[in-house]
Design an enzyme around this catalytic site. Structure first.
Site, PDB file in Angstrom:
ATOM      1  CG  HIS A   1     111.783  81.159  -3.679  1.00 22.12           C
ATOM      2  ND1 HIS A   1     110.572  80.862  -4.258  1.00 22.12           N
ATOM      3  CD2 HIS A   1     112.303  82.197  -4.389  1.00 22.12           C
ATOM      4  CE1 HIS A   1     110.357  81.702  -5.280  1.00 22.12           C
ATOM      5  NE2 HIS A   1     111.391  82.506  -5.367  1.00 22.12           N
TER       6      HIS A   1
ATOM      7  CE1 TYR B   1     110.763  80.246   3.909  1.00 21.24           C
ATOM      8  CE2 TYR B   1     112.706  81.624   3.658  1.00 21.24           C
ATOM      9  CZ  TYR B   1     111.818  80.701   3.144  1.00 21.24           C
ATOM     10  OH  TYR B   1     111.977  80.236   1.862  1.00 21.24           O
TER      11      TYR B   1
ATOM     12  NE  ARG C   1     110.599  76.596  -1.155  1.00 22.11           N
ATOM     13  CZ  ARG C   1     110.495  77.719  -0.437  1.00 22.11           C
ATOM     14  NH1 ARG C   1     109.702  78.689  -0.823  1.00 22.11           N
ATOM     15  NH2 ARG C   1     111.179  77.867   0.685  1.00 22.11           N
TER      16      ARG C   1
HETATM   17  C1  LIG Z   1     104.865  90.081 -10.263  1.00 22.55           C
HETATM   18  C2  LIG Z   1     105.997  89.535  -9.452  1.00 22.55           C
HETATM   19  N1  LIG Z   1     106.148  89.922  -8.176  1.00 22.55           N
HETATM   20  C3  LIG Z   1     107.151  89.415  -7.431  1.00 22.55           C
HETATM   21  C4  LIG Z   1     108.044  88.532  -7.988  1.00 22.55           C
HETATM   22  C5  LIG Z   1     109.189  87.950  -7.147  1.00 22.55           C
HETATM   23  N2  LIG Z   1     108.849  86.536  -6.883  1.00 22.55           N
HETATM   24  C6  LIG Z   1     109.420  85.529  -7.595  1.00 22.55           C
HETATM   25  S1  LIG Z   1     108.825  84.043  -7.155  1.00 22.55           S
HETATM   26  C7  LIG Z   1     107.830  84.716  -5.971  1.00 22.55           C
HETATM   27  C8  LIG Z   1     106.956  83.831  -5.115  1.00 22.55           C
HETATM   28  C9  LIG Z   1     106.080  82.963  -5.916  1.00 22.55           C
HETATM   29  O1  LIG Z   1     105.373  82.101  -5.082  1.00 22.55           O
HETATM   30  P1  LIG Z   1     104.408  81.035  -5.689  1.00 22.55           P
HETATM   31  O2  LIG Z   1     103.511  81.664  -6.691  1.00 22.55           O
HETATM   32  O3  LIG Z   1     103.750  80.314  -4.575  1.00 22.55           O
HETATM   33  O4  LIG Z   1     105.372  80.038  -6.509  1.00 22.55           O
HETATM   34  P2  LIG Z   1     106.559  79.122  -5.938  1.00 22.55           P
HETATM   35  O5  LIG Z   1     107.787  79.973  -5.958  1.00 22.55           O
HETATM   36  O6  LIG Z   1     106.193  78.692  -4.571  1.00 22.55           O
HETATM   37  O7  LIG Z   1     106.662  77.986  -6.886  1.00 22.55           O
HETATM   38  C10 LIG Z   1     107.954  86.103  -5.938  1.00 22.55           C
HETATM   39  C11 LIG Z   1     107.212  86.971  -5.017  1.00 22.55           C
HETATM   40  C12 LIG Z   1     107.885  88.174  -9.346  1.00 22.55           C
HETATM   41  N3  LIG Z   1     108.688  87.309  -9.940  1.00 22.55           N
HETATM   42  N4  LIG Z   1     106.838  88.670 -10.043  1.00 22.55           N
END
Ligand SMILES: Cc1ncc(C[n+]2csc(CCOP(=O)(O)OP(=O)(O)O)c2C)c(N)n1
Ligand SMILES: [Mg+2]
Length: 350
Positions: free
Chosen positions: A253, A262, A249
């Site tokens: 985020h 970070y 990425r």
């Molecule tokens: C069940 C849940 N817990 C927490 C969140 C908050 N949240 C949104 S995106 C994210 C991180 C996701 O990381 P990843 O699966 O690696 O996807 P990326 O954002 O890197 O594409 C979190 C913790 C959420 N949307 N759903």
């Protein structure tokens, strides 16, 4: 056991010609076009957000090869079940750019999928949609359809129970599902090393007796070929697969995040060198007659398409604010009715 990384196009743009001999020149240019379109749309959307013309959205910069390479092998009848960082895949499958602007602009109508497309709604709840993909796969099998459900989620989703339940159930029910994990090394500020104690995600497949593959997610040829091979197999033989796309990425985020808090700029700079678009450009210039002049013309044309989508998006009449109350219950409970009346009294929101 750590699976071998599948790569056909290296960081300098040199390809394993034999391995990619079944990808036509037309397909290569289509990939290049869509990858550039996705990046231009993404950059435009981020700038709209900064100007207060769009809501919160997450950048897909750096993940364009993963996005386009996973979507291109899908055939009509197949299902795509996305998370939230798959704009490129959605555009490849026919979702209009305007609709994605509407969705990230807070207009739920942008999440409506045209009737002719089998695409599930964007899923913000991390990992929840993997269970939906399994249900879709099992349903296709029961109906005797030759189709596959392709889900996409991030490295963070592999720590959710839904991921493990889904892989297990797909294996036990022999469902035609291919699980893509875009391992972009971060789940917001959580680095991959703290996400899991395994070195790879692909190796987790073994626990469910399904095949797991690890692919250079910045190499569109490797992504395309691997996803094609295992979606074809799932359609024919009802065998699920797990495909880890190793990518990065490059942006924050979302627009509410500041990744400089970070992570080290040196590491981001290392990944910039592995950029999926520049390596494909180098390959096309060295082998398929691509030139600076053609490049400038393409970027001009795609930028105009993006601008047109922005104009269409901003011309859409604002959604009725009371619509947020209307699609939850078949019969609206009294307290929601009360709230809806209150909103009506306020008039136009925003
Ligand atoms: C069940 C849940 N817990 C927490 C969140 C908050 N949240 C949104 S995106 C994210 C991180 C996701 O990381 P990843 O699966 O690696 O996807 P990326 O954002 O890197 O594409 C979190 C913790 C959420 N949307 N759903
Ligand atoms: Mg991630």
């Amino acid at each position: 056991m750590k699976p071998k990384l599948i790569q056909y196009l290296d960081e300098t743009g040199k390809a394993d010609e034999k391995a990619i001999s079944d990808i036509t020149e037309e397909q290569m240019f289509k990939m290049y076009r869509l990858m550039n379109l996705t990046r231009l749309w993404n950059d435009k959307a981020l700038s709209l957000q900064r100007q207060g013309r769009l809501g919160t959205m997450g950048s897909v910069r750096g993940q364009e090869a993963s996005n386009i390479g996973m979507a291109m092998p899908l055939q009509s009848g197949d299902w795509f079940v996305p998370a939230f960082r798959e704009y490129g895949a959605l555009f490849t499958l026919g979702i209009p750019m305007k609709d994605q602007l509407m969705y990230w602009g807070g207009d739920e109508r942008g999440n409506r999928v045209p009737d002719n497309l089998r695409i599930a709604n964007i899923c913000i709840t991390v990992g929840a949609h993997l269970t939906h993909a399994v249900g879709i796969g099992i349903a296709a099998k029961i109906k005797g359809e030759k189709s596959v459900a392709l889900s996409s989620s991030g490295d963070g989703s592999t720590s959710q129970g839904d991921f493990h339940e889904s892989l297990n159930m797909a294996a036990v029910f022999k469902a035609p599902v291919v699980f893509i994990i875009q391992n972009n090394h971060w789940a917001i500020s959580m680095p991959f090393e703290k996400q899991t104690a395994t070195e790879t995600i692909a190796e987790k497949a073994a626990a469910y007796a399904i095949d797991g593959f690890r692919v250079d997610g910045n190499d569109v040829f490797a992504v395309y070929k691997t996803v094609k091979k295992y979606t074809d197999r799932a359609r024919e033989e009802h065998k699920p697969a797990l495909i880890e796309l190793v990518t990065y990425r490059l942006g924050d985020h979302t627009t509410s995040d500041d990744a400089t808090r970070y992570r080290k700029p040196e590491i981001v700079a290392e990944w910039e060198k592995r950029d999926p678009i520049s390596r494909l450009r180098a390959f096309l210039m060295n082998n398929h007659g691509w030139t600076e002049e053609k490049e400038n013309k393409l970027i001009e044309e795609l930028s105009a398409d993006v601008e047109k989508a922005v104009q269409e998006y901003e011309a859409v009449e604002q959604a009725d604010p009371t619509s947020m109350f209307k699609y939850i219950y078949s019969e609206m409970p009294w307290n929601l009715k009360e709230q809806m009346e209150e909103v009506k009294g306020i008039g136009q929101l925003g």
